[in-house]
Enzyme design. Structure first.
Site, mmCIF file in Angstrom:
data_model
loop_
_atom_site.group_PDB
_atom_site.id
_atom_site.type_symbol
_atom_site.label_atom_id
_atom_site.label_comp_id
_atom_site.label_asym_id
_atom_site.label_seq_id
_atom_site.Cartn_x
_atom_site.Cartn_y
_atom_site.Cartn_z
ATOM 1 N N SER A 59 -39.695 -18.713 -36.035
ATOM 2 C CA SER A 59 -39.856 -17.408 -35.373
ATOM 3 C C SER A 59 -38.514 -16.695 -35.265
ATOM 4 O O SER A 59 -37.455 -17.333 -35.270
ATOM 5 C CB SER A 59 -40.431 -17.651 -33.971
ATOM 6 O OG SER A 59 -40.575 -16.447 -33.255
ATOM 7 N N ILE A 61 -35.055 -15.099 -34.800
ATOM 8 C CA ILE A 61 -33.728 -15.298 -35.388
ATOM 9 C C ILE A 61 -33.667 -16.583 -36.211
ATOM 10 O O ILE A 61 -33.033 -16.627 -37.273
ATOM 11 C CB ILE A 61 -32.667 -15.297 -34.254
ATOM 12 C CG1 ILE A 61 -32.569 -13.870 -33.671
ATOM 13 C CG2 ILE A 61 -31.308 -15.770 -34.748
ATOM 14 C CD1 ILE A 61 -31.802 -13.779 -32.371
ATOM 15 N N TYR A 212 -31.768 -18.876 -17.580
ATOM 16 C CA TYR A 212 -31.503 -18.793 -19.022
ATOM 17 C C TYR A 212 -30.002 -18.553 -19.258
ATOM 18 O O TYR A 212 -29.358 -19.240 -20.064
ATOM 19 C CB TYR A 212 -32.358 -17.651 -19.581
ATOM 20 C CG TYR A 212 -32.093 -17.206 -20.987
ATOM 21 C CD1 TYR A 212 -32.701 -17.838 -22.075
ATOM 22 C CD2 TYR A 212 -31.268 -16.104 -21.248
ATOM 23 C CE1 TYR A 212 -32.481 -17.388 -23.374
ATOM 24 C CE2 TYR A 212 -31.048 -15.656 -22.534
ATOM 25 C CZ TYR A 212 -31.656 -16.303 -23.597
ATOM 26 O OH TYR A 212 -31.436 -15.849 -24.874
HETATM 27 N N1 LIG Z 1 -33.566 -11.990 -29.624
HETATM 28 C C1 LIG Z 1 -32.446 -11.725 -28.930
HETATM 29 O O1 LIG Z 1 -32.089 -10.566 -28.688
HETATM 30 C C2 LIG Z 1 -31.589 -12.847 -28.456
HETATM 31 C C3 LIG Z 1 -30.439 -12.509 -27.717
HETATM 32 C C4 LIG Z 1 -29.609 -13.533 -27.293
HETATM 33 C C5 LIG Z 1 -29.901 -14.841 -27.629
HETATM 34 N N2 LIG Z 1 -31.041 -15.134 -28.327
HETATM 35 C C6 LIG Z 1 -31.296 -16.546 -28.647
HETATM 36 O O2 LIG Z 1 -31.709 -16.652 -29.981
HETATM 37 C C7 LIG Z 1 -32.513 -17.817 -30.140
HETATM 38 C C8 LIG Z 1 -33.787 -17.443 -30.860
HETATM 39 O O3 LIG Z 1 -34.531 -16.555 -30.035
HETATM 40 P P1 LIG Z 1 -35.555 -15.476 -30.602
HETATM 41 O O4 LIG Z 1 -35.228 -14.206 -29.922
HETATM 42 O O5 LIG Z 1 -35.616 -15.548 -32.063
HETATM 43 O O6 LIG Z 1 -36.900 -16.005 -29.903
HETATM 44 P P2 LIG Z 1 -38.294 -16.564 -30.504
HETATM 45 O O7 LIG Z 1 -38.815 -15.637 -31.516
HETATM 46 O O8 LIG Z 1 -39.129 -16.828 -29.284
HETATM 47 O O9 LIG Z 1 -37.886 -17.933 -31.161
HETATM 48 C C9 LIG Z 1 -37.624 -19.063 -30.368
HETATM 49 C C10 LIG Z 1 -37.891 -20.291 -31.192
HETATM 50 O O10 LIG Z 1 -37.573 -21.449 -30.405
HETATM 51 C C11 LIG Z 1 -38.682 -22.348 -30.497
HETATM 52 N N3 LIG Z 1 -38.737 -23.224 -29.328
HETATM 53 C C12 LIG Z 1 -38.825 -22.888 -28.017
HETATM 54 N N4 LIG Z 1 -38.870 -23.992 -27.258
HETATM 55 C C13 LIG Z 1 -38.809 -25.054 -28.101
HETATM 56 C C14 LIG Z 1 -38.836 -26.449 -27.930
HETATM 57 N N5 LIG Z 1 -38.934 -27.011 -26.711
HETATM 58 N N6 LIG Z 1 -38.761 -27.242 -29.019
HETATM 59 C C15 LIG Z 1 -38.679 -26.706 -30.252
HETATM 60 N N7 LIG Z 1 -38.654 -25.377 -30.489
HETATM 61 C C16 LIG Z 1 -38.737 -24.570 -29.424
HETATM 62 C C17 LIG Z 1 -39.896 -21.445 -30.600
HETATM 63 O O11 LIG Z 1 -41.023 -22.157 -31.065
HETATM 64 P P3 LIG Z 1 -42.518 -21.559 -30.866
HETATM 65 O O12 LIG Z 1 -42.681 -20.450 -31.855
HETATM 66 O O13 LIG Z 1 -43.361 -22.743 -31.146
HETATM 67 O O14 LIG Z 1 -42.599 -21.078 -29.450
HETATM 68 C C18 LIG Z 1 -39.364 -20.434 -31.602
HETATM 69 O O15 LIG Z 1 -39.431 -20.948 -32.911
HETATM 70 C C19 LIG Z 1 -32.753 -18.361 -28.733
HETATM 71 O O16 LIG Z 1 -31.860 -19.422 -28.464
HETATM 72 C C20 LIG Z 1 -32.418 -17.184 -27.847
HETATM 73 O O17 LIG Z 1 -32.021 -17.582 -26.583
HETATM 74 C C21 LIG Z 1 -31.890 -14.167 -28.741
#
Ligand SMILES: NC(=O)c1ccc[n+]([C@@H]2O[C@H](COP(=O)([O-])OP(=O)(O)OC[C@H]3O[C@@H](n4cnc5c(N)ncnc54)[C@H](OP(=O)(O)O)[C@@H]3O)[C@@H](O)[C@H]2O)c1
Length: 336
Positions: A59, A61, A212
């Site tokens: 999913s 990033i 978080y």
């Molecule tokens: N998007 C932003 O603006 C932003 C900003 C700062 C930091 N981040 C960081 O970037 C990273 C990716 O976030 P995203 O925005 O791309 O969110 P996302 O689309 O929700 O992706 C999160 C991913 O982590 C997986 N995940 C969550 N809990 C897990 C677990 N216990 N074991 C294994 N996998 C798990 C999810 O799996 P499922 O699909 O199965 O739920 C998903 O594949 C995160 O660390 C987030 O904190 C994002």
């Protein structure tokens, strides 16, 4: 290798200004003004044929980073907690890149047993060692939750699982040296100071974004500590933050933020760019232990009251080691 940073066509002053003015810097405006669009994160083809591990690869990033790694010819180990969602993402990325080197692994990063099983699986499968381990999986919960091991879920997912996985993969990372460990943290951590006496924030009322941000602050401190320990093995450890990217996670956890900033949010690919650049760049290998954004080192603190002391860092390390069940300091243990 030439530094990709030097090829970016904007001045240091503009970059500095973008970094200090959060909204333009963290949004897609910053990415474009910094001249990163269209600039390859791996111009020298360093990652072709190398093994990289990405958690949360189905999913947002993580999927975008997987796609970029695959397009560069890397063999990507996609760590997902749901194999069906993982298979959908793999099919999508394989079609987009033509790669048949996308390998699915099931793991719940918040479960220490699940992490141990993943490490054993990866140790069996790796060919020439691991070039990069990307701790991307993340979660922002709506209420206080516990992991199967009984730890606060945000801390377990972002810190305890990744710490144990790093520890167990040290031999594979050393075999792939120069290799990189990359924590995907968040600019949200700028608001939080480490609470070394209450890592699970049990004394605080629940607040999802604050919990978080606290876990993300710990990731930044941990990157520095692990880098010190692992540098001599040819492993550099980094924290990076992706800015604000339009992902399923943001839609679900922060719907108001998403609808307000929607038009200027980064694409997941823009958010993932620095992950892939860090995995490839020699400049990163020489500058471990830092926080990066848009291919440059950024300050770990923006206000004086978030600085932790050496004593707090030592307490953090002692507690995390016990919680994650590390038998020995990282860099000396793990399966061979
Ligand atoms: N998007 C932003 O603006 C932003 C900003 C700062 C930091 N981040 C960081 O970037 C990273 C990716 O976030 P995203 O925005 O791309 O969110 P996302 O689309 O929700 O992706 C999160 C991913 O982590 C997986 N995940 C969550 N809990 C897990 C677990 N216990 N074991 C294994 N996998 C798990 C999810 O799996 P499922 O699909 O199965 O739920 C998903 O594949 C995160 O660390 C987030 O904190 C994002």
């Amino acid at each position: 290798m030439k530094s990709a940073v030097r090829s970016i066509g904007n001045s240091d002053a503009v970059d500095w200004l973008l970094d200090r003015t959060v909204l333009p810097g963290f949004s897609s405006i910053g990415y474009r003004v910094r001249g990163l669009a269209g600039s390859s994160p791996d111009p020298d083809g360093t990652l072709a044929g190398r093994d990289v591990v990405v958690t949360g690869a189905n999913s947002g990033i993580g999927a975008a980073a997987t796609e970029q790694f695959a397009a560069l010819g890397a063999r990507v180990h996609m760590v997902v907690r749901d194999l069906e969602r993982g298979a959908d993402a793999r099919a999508r990325i394989s079609e987009a890149t033509g790669s048949d080197e996308l390998h699915l692994h099931r793991c719940d990063l918040s479960s220490l047993d699940s992490v141990r099983a993943l490490a054993a699986e990866l140790a069996d499968e790796r060919a020439d060692g691991i070039a990069a381990l990307v701790h991307n999986a993340g979660v922002l919960t709506p209420e206080r939750r516990k992991s199967v091991d009984g730890y606060e879920l945000t801390l377990a997912t972002h810190v305890l699982g990744p710490l144990l996985l790093t520890e167990l993969l040290v031999p594979a990372l050393a075999a792939g040296a120069p290799s990189k460990v990359i924590f995907v943290t968040s600019g949200g951590m700028y608001t939080e100071k480490l609470d070394a006496d209450d890592l699970e924030l049990e004394r605080r009322e629940f607040d999802g974004p604050a919990f978080y941000a606290h876990a993300k602050r710990i990731q930044v401190i941990l990157a520095g500590r692990l880098d010190e320990q692992l540098r001599s093995r040819g492993i550099s450890v980094h924290a990076m933050h992706p800015g604000w990217a339009d992902t399923p996670g943001v839609v679900e956890a922060l719907p108001r933020f998403h609808s307000t900033l929607g038009p200027i949010l980064r694409t997941p690919a823009e958010g993932a760019d620095t992950i892939v650049w860090l995995a490839a760049a020699e400049e990163a290998a020489e500058n471990g232990g830092n926080l990066w954004m848009d291919r440059r080192i950024r300050p770990a603190h923006r206000v004086p009251w978030t600085h932790e002391t050496p004593a707090e860092r030592a307490r953090l390390w002692a507690k995390l080691s016990a919680m994650a069940g590390l038998d020995e300091p990282a860099g000396r243990s793990g399966p061979g």
